[in-house]
Scaffold this motif. Sequence first.
Motif, mmCIF file in Angstrom:
data_model
loop_
_atom_site.group_PDB
_atom_site.id
_atom_site.type_symbol
_atom_site.label_atom_id
_atom_site.label_comp_id
_atom_site.label_asym_id
_atom_site.label_seq_id
_atom_site.Cartn_x
_atom_site.Cartn_y
_atom_site.Cartn_z
ATOM 1 N N ARG A 101 -4.250 -8.368 16.221
ATOM 2 C CA ARG A 101 -3.658 -7.123 16.447
ATOM 3 C C ARG A 101 -4.134 -6.345 17.809
ATOM 4 O O ARG A 101 -3.044 -5.708 18.397
ATOM 5 N N ASN A 153 -8.149 -8.452 13.186
ATOM 6 C CA ASN A 153 -8.221 -7.260 14.175
ATOM 7 C C ASN A 153 -7.987 -7.611 15.527
ATOM 8 O O ASN A 153 -7.437 -7.104 16.617
ATOM 9 N N SER A 177 -0.501 -2.836 2.317
ATOM 10 C CA SER A 177 -1.950 -2.285 2.857
ATOM 11 C C SER A 177 -2.969 -3.127 2.580
ATOM 12 O O SER A 177 -2.774 -4.227 1.937
ATOM 13 N N SER A 208 1.919 1.000 9.792
ATOM 14 C CA SER A 208 1.468 2.119 10.650
ATOM 15 C C SER A 208 0.517 1.679 11.612
ATOM 16 O O SER A 208 0.300 1.949 12.923
ATOM 17 N N TRP A 209 -0.262 0.621 10.925
ATOM 18 C CA TRP A 209 -1.298 -0.017 11.955
ATOM 19 C C TRP A 209 -0.746 -0.841 12.907
ATOM 20 O O TRP A 209 -1.048 -0.609 14.167
ATOM 21 N N ILE A 242 -5.818 0.978 5.136
ATOM 22 C CA ILE A 242 -4.776 0.661 6.474
ATOM 23 C C ILE A 242 -3.563 0.523 5.817
ATOM 24 O O ILE A 242 -3.352 -0.507 5.010
ATOM 25 N N GLN A 243 -2.494 1.388 6.297
ATOM 26 C CA GLN A 243 -1.294 1.000 5.901
ATOM 27 C C GLN A 243 -0.500 -0.034 6.785
ATOM 28 O O GLN A 243 -0.554 0.345 8.045
ATOM 29 N N PHE A 244 -0.333 -1.085 6.638
ATOM 30 C CA PHE A 244 0.093 -2.234 7.549
ATOM 31 C C PHE A 244 1.237 -1.540 8.758
ATOM 32 O O PHE A 244 0.825 -1.739 9.787
ATOM 33 N N ARG A 253 0.913 1.893 15.463
ATOM 34 C CA ARG A 253 -0.039 2.641 16.473
ATOM 35 C C ARG A 253 -0.241 1.907 17.659
ATOM 36 O O ARG A 253 -0.652 2.482 18.533
ATOM 37 N N SER A 254 -0.809 0.408 17.317
ATOM 38 C CA SER A 254 -1.052 -0.369 18.485
ATOM 39 C C SER A 254 -0.064 -1.055 19.438
ATOM 40 O O SER A 254 -0.195 -1.623 20.485
#
Length: 162
Positions: free
Chosen positions: A70, A67, A150, A108-109, A104-106, A112-113
């Motif tokens: 990312r 986390n 994911s 998309s994750w 968590i879909q990798f 988004r960031s």
Amino acid sequence: MGDAENLPFEEASFDLVTCRFAAHHFPDLKKAVGEIARVLKPGGIFLLVDHYAPEETELDVFVNQLNRLRDPSHVRESSLSEWQDLLTQHGLFYREIMKWDLPIQFQSWVERSGTPYEVREKLVQMLKTASLLCQASFRITFAEDGNPRSFCLKAVLLHGVK
């Protein structure tokens, strides 16, 4: 409005304080929980929904590194025993209402960031080389091309009463 470590409210101002998927970004979680306890009225309720780190050191280190890589604003996913200690230290009765795996879909994750490409590649490698314990605990799955599809984060709804 204010930051969690310095709430701009008088003592015993609220019957209810909530926090949703934010505490893992607090620079000083102990101070934030102290502030939450301070602004709660006697009998007041604190509800928290957030990710948490498993008690197993390997899993804790893995999820927090993942986390933080990312999102550099990530400070720490605390374990449930850490949450229990924090709430208890600040005079709040601790109860876990619900725990679940948050899928968590990798792709998309990271989108988004706005995760930079070179960091995405490090995340891919981290997931690909995760231990069997991490793969099972975080339910890491891969697409046919070998890239992460994911995984899950551990989530909890906590209830604290002053």
